[in-house]
Design a protein around this motif. Structure first.
Motif, PDB file in Angstrom:
ATOM      1  N   VAL A 328     -23.184  -8.903  23.339  1.00 64.88           N
ATOM      2  CA  VAL A 328     -22.976  -7.622  22.659  1.00 64.88           C
ATOM      3  C   VAL A 328     -21.511  -7.211  22.752  1.00 64.88           C
ATOM      4  O   VAL A 328     -20.891  -6.787  21.765  1.00 64.88           O
ATOM      5  CB  VAL A 328     -23.887  -6.538  23.270  1.00 64.88           C
ATOM      6  N   VAL A 329     -20.936  -7.344  23.939  1.00 66.28           N
ATOM      7  CA  VAL A 329     -19.536  -6.937  24.132  1.00 66.28           C
ATOM      8  C   VAL A 329     -18.599  -7.853  23.340  1.00 66.28           C
ATOM      9  O   VAL A 329     -17.661  -7.381  22.683  1.00 66.28           O
ATOM     10  CB  VAL A 329     -19.180  -6.935  25.634  1.00 66.28           C
ATOM     11  N   ALA A 330     -18.842  -9.162  23.392  1.00 66.86           N
ATOM     12  CA  ALA A 330     -17.971 -10.102  22.674  1.00 66.86           C
ATOM     13  C   ALA A 330     -18.000  -9.837  21.175  1.00 66.86           C
ATOM     14  O   ALA A 330     -16.954  -9.811  20.508  1.00 66.86           O
ATOM     15  CB  ALA A 330     -18.385 -11.532  22.979  1.00 66.86           C
ATOM     16  N   HIS A 331     -19.198  -9.628  20.631  1.00 70.70           N
ATOM     17  CA  HIS A 331     -19.302  -9.377  19.194  1.00 70.70           C
ATOM     18  C   HIS A 331     -18.665  -8.034  18.820  1.00 70.70           C
ATOM     19  O   HIS A 331     -18.038  -7.917  17.756  1.00 70.70           O
ATOM     20  CB  HIS A 331     -20.763  -9.409  18.765  1.00 70.70           C
ATOM     21  N   GLU A 542     -28.922 -24.824  11.547  1.00 66.86           N
ATOM     22  CA  GLU A 542     -30.367 -24.742  11.324  1.00 66.86           C
ATOM     23  C   GLU A 542     -30.924 -23.368  11.661  1.00 66.86           C
ATOM     24  O   GLU A 542     -31.818 -22.870  10.973  1.00 66.86           O
ATOM     25  CB  GLU A 542     -31.090 -25.807  12.149  1.00 66.86           C
ATOM     26  N   ARG A 543     -30.419 -22.726  12.710  1.00 72.42           N
ATOM     27  CA  ARG A 543     -30.973 -21.426  13.140  1.00 72.42           C
ATOM     28  C   ARG A 543     -30.426 -20.317  12.246  1.00 72.42           C
ATOM     29  O   ARG A 543     -29.298 -19.854  12.429  1.00 72.42           O
ATOM     30  CB  ARG A 543     -30.652 -21.160  14.610  1.00 72.42           C
ATOM     31  N   GLU A 544     -31.248 -19.858  11.306  1.00 70.08           N
ATOM     32  CA  GLU A 544     -30.825 -18.872  10.313  1.00 70.08           C
ATOM     33  C   GLU A 544     -31.205 -17.456  10.750  1.00 70.08           C
ATOM     34  O   GLU A 544     -32.066 -16.785  10.173  1.00 70.08           O
ATOM     35  CB  GLU A 544     -31.415 -19.224   8.949  1.00 70.08           C
ATOM     36  N   GLU A 545     -30.553 -17.013  11.792  1.00 65.96           N
ATOM     37  CA  GLU A 545     -30.696 -15.661  12.333  1.00 65.96           C
ATOM     38  C   GLU A 545     -29.532 -15.435  13.281  1.00 65.96           C
ATOM     39  O   GLU A 545     -28.735 -16.348  13.531  1.00 65.96           O
ATOM     40  CB  GLU A 545     -32.019 -15.511  13.098  1.00 65.96           C
ATOM     41  N   SER A 546     -29.445 -14.224  13.835  1.00 66.76           N
ATOM     42  CA  SER A 546     -28.515 -13.940  14.921  1.00 66.76           C
ATOM     43  C   SER A 546     -29.323 -13.568  16.149  1.00 66.76           C
ATOM     44  O   SER A 546     -30.251 -12.763  16.074  1.00 66.76           O
ATOM     45  CB  SER A 546     -27.569 -12.795  14.545  1.00 66.76           C
ATOM     46  N   ARG A 547     -28.949 -14.169  17.285  1.00 66.08           N
ATOM     47  CA  ARG A 547     -29.680 -13.916  18.529  1.00 66.08           C
ATOM     48  C   ARG A 547     -28.779 -14.312  19.694  1.00 66.08           C
ATOM     49  O   ARG A 547     -28.330 -15.457  19.775  1.00 66.08           O
ATOM     50  CB  ARG A 547     -30.979 -14.716  18.570  1.00 66.08           C
ATOM     51  N   GLY A 548     -28.494 -13.359  20.593  1.00 68.09           N
ATOM     52  CA  GLY A 548     -27.707 -13.672  21.772  1.00 68.09           C
ATOM     53  C   GLY A 548     -26.353 -14.260  21.423  1.00 68.09           C
ATOM     54  O   GLY A 548     -25.581 -13.710  20.642  1.00 68.09           O
ATOM     55  N   GLY A 549     -26.062 -15.417  22.015  1.00 71.35           N
ATOM     56  CA  GLY A 549     -24.778 -16.072  21.811  1.00 71.35           C
ATOM     57  C   GLY A 549     -24.627 -16.747  20.469  1.00 71.35           C
ATOM     58  O   GLY A 549     -23.584 -17.365  20.215  1.00 71.35           O
ATOM     59  N   PHE A 555     -26.793 -14.215   8.399  1.00 73.95           N
ATOM     60  CA  PHE A 555     -28.134 -13.840   8.867  1.00 73.95           C
ATOM     61  C   PHE A 555     -27.936 -12.951  10.091  1.00 73.95           C
ATOM     62  O   PHE A 555     -28.118 -13.389  11.234  1.00 73.95           O
ATOM     63  CB  PHE A 555     -28.958 -15.085   9.219  1.00 73.95           C
ATOM     64  N   PRO A 556     -27.550 -11.681   9.898  1.00 72.84           N
ATOM     65  CA  PRO A 556     -27.023 -10.873  11.004  1.00 72.84           C
ATOM     66  C   PRO A 556     -28.043 -10.279  11.957  1.00 72.84           C
ATOM     67  O   PRO A 556     -27.643  -9.674  12.952  1.00 72.84           O
ATOM     68  CB  PRO A 556     -26.268  -9.758  10.262  1.00 72.84           C
TER      69      PRO A 556
END
Length: 590
Positions: A328-331, A542-549, A555-556
């Motif tokens: 969260v902080v990095a983004h 392949e992973r079409e989402e945002s999650r963690g790192g 795909f936010p």
């Protein structure tokens, strides 16, 4: 030693995903010129490798510990913040479990997390009994502090901000005390090249791991390329930092263990989840190599993040402000950089007081002074950089990988503890807990005759060698593709660029009078960097989402359909196969 030829394999598996990616099954290297034998080979000398070796020494007749540098050169040495465990009477393993699951963004393995938090306190107390000196509070108990994502003070630290160095010192001292024991041998300055495997199964499935090949530089009779044979191999080789242009990892972190496991046919998991530490000293866009980390513990003690306009921005992003989980902080920092047109933000710890900062963070204070920055009086320019890899070699709860005889522990492993984002200071604990479990499991299986020596066979497939001069190109592609913020277009461009890297630098080309490069350390490491970057990019695409790192600008948001693990492996023909594996207790998404 000459390896027996591999049998023909007409049963190559069809790739489900990652179609078109083909990687080599071994490195181009000379035949082994010497052979050593043991009951277990441990590769790596961080907290996981040292713990495994020390535990195995008391349980099996002969252990061989191999390390790329010297014993005290593992990634553990650089850990500043501390080691997390529920040591305070007001804390609990269940609270630690909850914080870990929240940070992991829904894709942790709860069983692995439960093992971590319940066994962790006992393992930390064993460290103390073994000579590790942690900082103490006024009442004599271990002093505990807080870092991002934790809702309790449960971070034990040593030397203020030199926890890893103290743990490494204590474990190396224990090993030095038994150096004369004929049951343990240490080989330093040794780069592991490949895993040795036995005969493949009737359907082409990989054979059991029965040792490693390694290259030793200047170690007397253990010199050059050799083979270390054992019925059990523990990979504890650390992270993948040098895949990227900017990292807090030491220069040795070239993904050697992950790449060797991949080439042998082992399953890798969660590779796309890369943790970028929010606060790494910014010294200019052209700086390369290992960068100076400004520990999360500084924010844990109350430091603020400001943009270059002097605005504190984290309270508007997350209820925990500067102590939000690292992703969260990095983004948030990257987003703020885009808004302000800056290349860094500022860490402000001045209000904490000079005496406190010098006492609590002596190492950070000294390292910053080397760059002309005084933590007590100056704003510190910081920006995110690669820090930790949450994925790795898939293991079970006792460290077993998907290949018989292969174990992994520490950052190189994917235990399921971290999920999409490692909770601060859980990494040292994970290495400690799961290395201990792996060593006990190996001892039981060796003692019961379940793991026995086998003769290695040459695996089918081609050899690879990437010129060391290609590394900066690979790092640029990895940083622009599967970097802090990702997109389909960026990842596809990175994949195309990585596919264009020459992987046969040892082969004389048509019309050429020689080779591009000979098999040697820089080329072997760069080949590992290339293979890890290639698979990481494929899984991130392949992973079409945002999650963690894993943050995709196209795909936010998280998608429950992706609450699963992407596992990657090479089939018998070297083709990259990815599979979507349900989490423990989950039903596969429709």
């Amino acid at each position: 030693m000459t390896l027996a030829p591999a049998p023909a394999n007409p049963h190559g598996l069809e790739a489900r995903e990652g179609e078109g990616v083909v990687l080599a099954s071994h490195l181009a290297a000379p035949e082994p010129g010497w052979t050593a034998r043991a009951d277990a080979v441990v590769v790596g000398s961080g907290i996981a490798g040292l713990t495994a070796a020390l535990e195995l020494r008391t349980r099996v007749p002969r252990v061989l510990l191999v390390t790329k540098g010297v014993l005290a050169s593992g990634s553990t040495l650089w850990a500043q913040g501390g080691i997390a465990a529920a040591l305070d009477p007001g804390d609990s393993p269940s609270a630690h479990l909850t914080d870990t699951l929240v940070a992991g963004a829904g894709v942790c393995d709860p069983r692995a997390v439960e093992v971590l938090v319940t066994e962790g306190p006992a393992r930390v107390r064993e460290l103390v009994a073994g000579g590790a000196v942690f900082d103490r509070a006024a009442d004599g108990e271990i002093a505990l502090t807080r870092e991002g994502g934790h809702h309790a003070d449960r971070i034990a630290h040593a030397g203020g901000d030199a926890t890893g160095a103290e743990i490494s010192r204590a474990l190396v001292a224990q090993l030095d005390a038994v150096r004369s024991d004929p049951g343990i041998e240490v080989i330093e300055h040794a780069l592991v090249l490949d895993l040795l495997t036995g005969p493949a199964g009737p359907d082409g499935e990989p054979g059991a791991v029965c040792g490693v090949t390694l290259h030793v530089i200047g170690e007397g009779t253990r010199d050059g390329v050799g083979a270390a044979l054992a019925p059990a191999v523990v990979l504890a080789t650390g992270g993948i930092g040098q895949v990227f242009r900017s990292s807090t990892n030491p220069v040795q972190a070239t993904g050697d263990g992950i790449a060797a496991a991949l080439r042998a046919g082992a399953r890798l998991g969660d590779l796309e989840f890369v943790q970028f530490h929010p606060t790494v000293l910014w010294l200019g866009s052209g700086v390369r190599g290992q960068l100076t980390l400004v520990s999360e513990a500084v924010r844990g003690e109350g430091a603020y993040l400001l943009d270059t306009d002097g605005v504190r921005f984290m309270p508007a992003v997350h209820p925990m402000a500067e102590l939000a989980p690292r992703d969260v902080v990095a983004h948030a920092i990257v987003t703020q950089l885009a808004r302000t047109g800056s290349e860094h933000v500022l860490l402000d710890a001045r209000h904490l007081g000079g005496d406190f900062l010098r006492r609590r963070f002596p190492t950070i204070h000294e390292r910053l002074l080397e760059h002309g920055i005084d933590l007590t009086t100056d704003l510190v320019p910081v920006a995110p950089a690669q820090h930790y890899h949450s994925g790795g070699i898939v293991t079970d709860l006792v460290g077993r990988a998907s290949l018989r005889g292969l174990y992994a522990a520490g950052e190189v492993a994917c235990t399921g503890v971290h999920g999409a984002n490692r909770l601060a200071s859980n990494s040292l604990l994970e290495g400690l807990v799961f290395a201990h479990r792996a060593a006990r499991d190996i001892a039981e299986r060796v003692g019961a005759g379940e793991l026995v020596p086998e003769d290695p066979e040459q695996r089918p497939g081609r050899a690879a060698l990437v010129a060391g001069a290609s590394r900066s190109r690979i790092q640029r592609l990895a940083s622009s593709g599967p970097g802090v913020l990702r997109s389909g277009d960026g990842l596809r461009a990175a994949a195309e660029g990585l596919a264009g890297v020459r992987t046969d630098a040892h082969v004389v080309s048509h019309g050429s009078s020689g080779v591009v490069a000979d098999p040697q350390t820089a080329e072997w490491e760069t080949t590992n960097v290339h293979q890890v970057a290639t698979v990481l990019t494929a899984t991130a695409l392949e992973r079409e989402e945002s999650r963690g790192g894993h943050a995709r600008t196209d795909f936010p948001v998280p998608d429950d359909a992706w609450r699963l693990r992407i596992e990657a492996r090479l089939d018998a023909d070297g083709r990259l196969v990815t599979e979507r594996v349900p989490l423990a207790g989950d039903v596969p998404p429709a």
